[in-house]
Design a protein around this motif. Structure first.
Motif, PDB file in Angstrom:
ATOM      1  N   THR A 134       0.906  -1.288  -0.138  1.00  0.00           N
ATOM      2  CA  THR A 134       0.189   0.074   0.012  1.00  0.00           C
ATOM      3  C   THR A 134       0.746   1.208   0.180  1.00  0.00           C
ATOM      4  O   THR A 134       1.887   1.544   0.715  1.00  0.00           O
ATOM      5  N   LYS A 203      -4.363   6.430   2.339  1.00  0.00           N
ATOM      6  CA  LYS A 203      -3.883   5.195   1.848  1.00  0.00           C
ATOM      7  C   LYS A 203      -4.317   4.935   0.277  1.00  0.00           C
ATOM      8  O   LYS A 203      -5.485   4.779   0.123  1.00  0.00           O
ATOM      9  N   THR A 205      -4.271   1.577  -2.152  1.00  0.00           N
ATOM     10  CA  THR A 205      -3.889   0.127  -2.383  1.00  0.00           C
ATOM     11  C   THR A 205      -4.174  -0.155  -3.842  1.00  0.00           C
ATOM     12  O   THR A 205      -5.097   0.061  -4.223  1.00  0.00           O
TER      13      THR A 205
END
Length: 207
Positions: A134, A203, A205
């Motif tokens: 990530t 974040k 991902t």
């Protein structure tokens, strides 16, 4: 060959958002990326519903431009998104040397508070909460601003780790909690040993 201007605009938006087509589809609430690939093949145009979904998640984008190509892609030309220097290195190994590193590029972070930098989390301790690989967007924070229960990169004298920070039972200590509690134990660190602290403000991902 007929020029697919609908896909050109959509592809420009996906690149601007720094996402893959599948991740972009998921992010705006589509169950699968097939809707976007139908536009890429020229079978569909950009519908009002799709444009509404996109603008809902990315208000800086111009809906009229999405639908027709008229005007500019962005509603405003000031700072519609935050550009963050990205270092393609392990955050836990390299955050302490960030001043000597050279950013690979800058990543656009739409609709977010401004962050200082982005690195890659290359560990399994956070489990599904922050999967290995990530990209984490970080902002340096003073220790006094810690909010228990949020994710931080803690840089101490003896360790540097990304964990959820919580209060410990002992005075002057913090408890660092892993996302994968089955395979990783909690850690404790003395407050006076912490040299730097970065909150995880976003974040990304990539599947």
């Amino acid at each position: 060959m007929h020029e697919n201007k609908n896909w050109q605009r959509l592809e420009a938006v996906i690149r601007w958002a720094n996402m893959s087509a599948n991740y972009f589809a998921h992010h705006i609430g589509l169950s699968r990326g097939e809707n976007l690939y139908q536009i890429k093949r020229g079978n569909n145009g950009i519908s009002l519903n799709l444009a509404d979904r996109i603008v809902k998640h990315f208000p800086a984008l111009n809906k009229l431009w999405l639908l027709t190509g008229e005007g500019e892609m962005l509603v405003e030309t000031g700072r519609p998104h935050c550009e963050v220097p990205f270092y393609r290195v392990d955050v836990e190994r390299s955050i302490g040397d960030v001043e000597s590193l050279e950013a690979e590029c800058k990543l656009a972070l739409p609709n977010s508070v401004q962050c200082d930098l982005a690195m890659v989390y290359m560990n399994d301790a956070m489990g599904r909460q922050v999967p290995n690989g990530t990209i984490v967007f970080l902002k340096e924070m003073p220790l006094a601003a810690v909010i228990p229960g949020k994710e931080y990169v803690v840089c101490g004298e003896r360790l540097t780790t990304l964990r959820v920070v919580r209060k410990a039972s002992h005075e002057g200590m913090l408890r660092l909690v892993a996302g994968d509690k089955k395979n990783f134990d909690d850690l404790e660190v003395a407050v006076d040993e912490i040299r730097r602290l970065y909150v995880v403000c976003a974040k990304l991902t990539i599947n």
